[in-house]
Scaffold this motif. Structure first.
Motif, PDB file in Angstrom:
ATOM      1  N   PHE A  75      42.021 -14.807  11.166  1.00 46.59           N
ATOM      2  CA  PHE A  75      42.249 -14.511   9.240  1.00 46.59           C
ATOM      3  C   PHE A  75      41.391 -15.185   8.424  1.00 46.59           C
ATOM      4  O   PHE A  75      40.380 -14.241   7.426  1.00 46.59           O
ATOM      5  N   THR A  76      40.528 -16.116   9.142  1.00 48.52           N
ATOM      6  CA  THR A  76      39.784 -16.651   8.507  1.00 48.52           C
ATOM      7  C   THR A  76      37.637 -15.697   8.706  1.00 48.52           C
ATOM      8  O   THR A  76      37.308 -16.048   7.592  1.00 48.52           O
ATOM      9  N   ALA A  77      37.499 -15.050   9.210  1.00 47.65           N
ATOM     10  CA  ALA A  77      36.745 -14.308   9.827  1.00 47.65           C
ATOM     11  C   ALA A  77      36.971 -13.148   8.449  1.00 47.65           C
ATOM     12  O   ALA A  77      35.699 -12.788   7.690  1.00 47.65           O
ATOM     13  N   PHE A  78      38.372 -12.601   8.341  1.00 44.82           N
ATOM     14  CA  PHE A  78      38.796 -11.634   7.343  1.00 44.82           C
ATOM     15  C   PHE A  78      38.656 -12.079   5.471  1.00 44.82           C
ATOM     16  O   PHE A  78      38.012 -11.825   4.949  1.00 44.82           O
ATOM     17  N   ILE A  79      38.743 -13.624   5.825  1.00 41.22           N
ATOM     18  CA  ILE A  79      38.354 -14.017   4.399  1.00 41.22           C
ATOM     19  C   ILE A  79      37.365 -13.991   4.073  1.00 41.22           C
ATOM     20  O   ILE A  79      35.975 -13.947   3.114  1.00 41.22           O
ATOM     21  N   ASP A  80      36.732 -14.554   5.327  1.00 44.86           N
ATOM     22  CA  ASP A  80      34.445 -14.745   4.896  1.00 44.86           C
ATOM     23  C   ASP A  80      34.074 -12.920   4.454  1.00 44.86           C
ATOM     24  O   ASP A  80      33.376 -13.484   4.143  1.00 44.86           O
ATOM     25  N   LEU A  81      34.926 -12.146   5.504  1.00 42.02           N
ATOM     26  CA  LEU A  81      33.745 -10.968   5.182  1.00 42.02           C
ATOM     27  C   LEU A  81      34.046 -10.275   3.944  1.00 42.02           C
ATOM     28  O   LEU A  81      33.411  -9.582   3.613  1.00 42.02           O
ATOM     29  N   ASN A  82      35.753 -10.694   3.625  1.00 48.07           N
ATOM     30  CA  ASN A  82      35.938 -10.417   1.955  1.00 48.07           C
ATOM     31  C   ASN A  82      35.392 -11.334   0.953  1.00 48.07           C
ATOM     32  O   ASN A  82      34.309 -10.207   0.370  1.00 48.07           O
ATOM     33  N   ALA A  83      34.438 -12.620   1.460  1.00 41.88           N
ATOM     34  CA  ALA A  83      33.843 -13.337   0.445  1.00 41.88           C
ATOM     35  C   ALA A  83      32.445 -12.274  -0.022  1.00 41.88           C
ATOM     36  O   ALA A  83      32.213 -12.543  -0.906  1.00 41.88           O
ATOM     37  N   ALA A  84      32.234 -12.403   1.519  1.00 37.25           N
ATOM     38  CA  ALA A  84      30.604 -11.662   1.717  1.00 37.25           C
ATOM     39  C   ALA A  84      30.739  -9.970   0.664  1.00 37.25           C
ATOM     40  O   ALA A  84      29.339  -9.970   0.266  1.00 37.25           O
ATOM     41  N   SER A  85      31.609  -9.633   0.810  1.00 35.65           N
ATOM     42  CA  SER A  85      32.343  -8.277  -0.161  1.00 35.65           C
ATOM     43  C   SER A  85      32.882  -8.285  -1.360  1.00 35.65           C
ATOM     44  O   SER A  85      32.793  -7.691  -2.454  1.00 35.65           O
ATOM     45  N   LYS A  86      32.311  -9.738  -1.310  1.00 38.60           N
ATOM     46  CA  LYS A  86      32.943 -10.128  -3.002  1.00 38.60           C
ATOM     47  C   LYS A  86      34.426  -9.623  -3.435  1.00 38.60           C
ATOM     48  O   LYS A  86      34.855  -8.687  -4.511  1.00 38.60           O
ATOM     49  N   ILE A  87      34.758  -9.380  -2.686  1.00 36.51           N
ATOM     50  CA  ILE A  87      36.818  -9.026  -3.133  1.00 36.51           C
ATOM     51  C   ILE A  87      37.241  -9.839  -3.114  1.00 36.51           C
ATOM     52  O   ILE A  87      37.977 -11.555  -2.482  1.00 36.51           O
ATOM     53  N   GLY A  88      37.968  -9.767  -4.666  1.00 35.75           N
ATOM     54  CA  GLY A  88      38.546 -11.035  -5.261  1.00 35.75           C
ATOM     55  C   GLY A  88      38.359 -12.315  -4.881  1.00 35.75           C
ATOM     56  O   GLY A  88      37.445 -13.061  -5.518  1.00 35.75           O
ATOM     57  N   GLN A  89      39.281 -13.294  -5.132  1.00 37.73           N
ATOM     58  CA  GLN A  89      39.208 -14.595  -4.826  1.00 37.73           C
ATOM     59  C   GLN A  89      39.200 -15.663  -3.274  1.00 37.73           C
ATOM     60  O   GLN A  89      39.183 -16.347  -3.671  1.00 37.73           O
ATOM     61  N   SER A  90      38.568 -14.137  -2.423  1.00 41.96           N
ATOM     62  CA  SER A  90      37.836 -14.829  -1.130  1.00 41.96           C
ATOM     63  C   SER A  90      37.176 -15.543  -1.198  1.00 41.96           C
ATOM     64  O   SER A  90      36.773 -16.573  -0.226  1.00 41.96           O
ATOM     65  N   SER A  91      36.319 -15.927  -1.881  1.00 44.48           N
ATOM     66  CA  SER A  91      35.122 -16.771  -1.774  1.00 44.48           C
ATOM     67  C   SER A  91      35.807 -18.210  -2.918  1.00 44.48           C
ATOM     68  O   SER A  91      35.016 -18.344  -1.834  1.00 44.48           O
ATOM     69  N   HIS A  92      36.337 -17.730  -3.972  1.00 45.79           N
ATOM     70  CA  HIS A  92      37.053 -19.369  -3.715  1.00 45.79           C
ATOM     71  C   HIS A  92      37.848 -19.480  -2.872  1.00 45.79           C
ATOM     72  O   HIS A  92      37.949 -21.379  -2.728  1.00 45.79           O
ATOM     73  N   VAL A  93      38.920 -19.088  -1.736  1.00 49.77           N
ATOM     74  CA  VAL A  93      39.542 -19.110  -0.203  1.00 49.77           C
ATOM     75  C   VAL A  93      38.216 -20.042   0.339  1.00 49.77           C
ATOM     76  O   VAL A  93      38.985 -21.388   0.738  1.00 49.77           O
ATOM     77  N   GLN A  94      37.066 -19.629   0.205  1.00 50.65           N
ATOM     78  CA  GLN A  94      36.380 -19.823   1.558  1.00 50.65           C
ATOM     79  C   GLN A  94      35.114 -21.272   0.564  1.00 50.65           C
ATOM     80  O   GLN A  94      35.417 -22.053   1.577  1.00 50.65           O
TER      81      GLN A  94
END
Length: 105
Positions: free
Chosen positions: A55-74
């Motif tokens: 899940f952590t990897a998933f959020i990091d991948l989403n943050a790198a892809s600038k998907i939603g609030q993933s970078s905020h979670v990260q």
């Protein structure tokens, strides 16, 4: 590979979980495809569910892809809180059923 029926549920669930809202349909489709690809990449053992580490990897991948609030979670390190919210049965994995449940209220 995730079943087709999982795709729509996953995308909707992802919107609820990490708070992204996408208006244009073309953009939503692109984000959905990327989020699904990120899920598949993060699901290291290909069991269709994410462990805390996956899940952590998933959020990091989403943050790198600038998907939603993933970078905020990260940035705020809210991985465990988001994971715990989704892991309804506390089995240490977020399943497709738990994602569906998160969107059906």
């Amino acid at each position: 590979m995730l079943p087709c029926t999982f795709s729509k549920t996953f995308t909707t669930s992802l919107a609820v979980i990490i708070g992204f809202v996408v208006a244009p349909a073309a953009t939503a489709q692109s984000v959905s495809k990327q989020a699904i690809a990120n899920f598949q990449m993060a699901d290291a053992n290909s069991d269709g569910a994410l462990s805390q580490a996956e899940f952590t990897a998933f959020i990091d991948l989403n943050a790198a892809s600038k998907i939603g609030q993933s970078s905020h979670v990260q940035k705020l390190g809210l991985y465990r809180k988001a994971f715990a919210r989704l892991d309804a049965n506390s089995d240490g994995a977020v399943s497709a059923a738990e994602l569906r449940s998160a969107t059906s209220g």
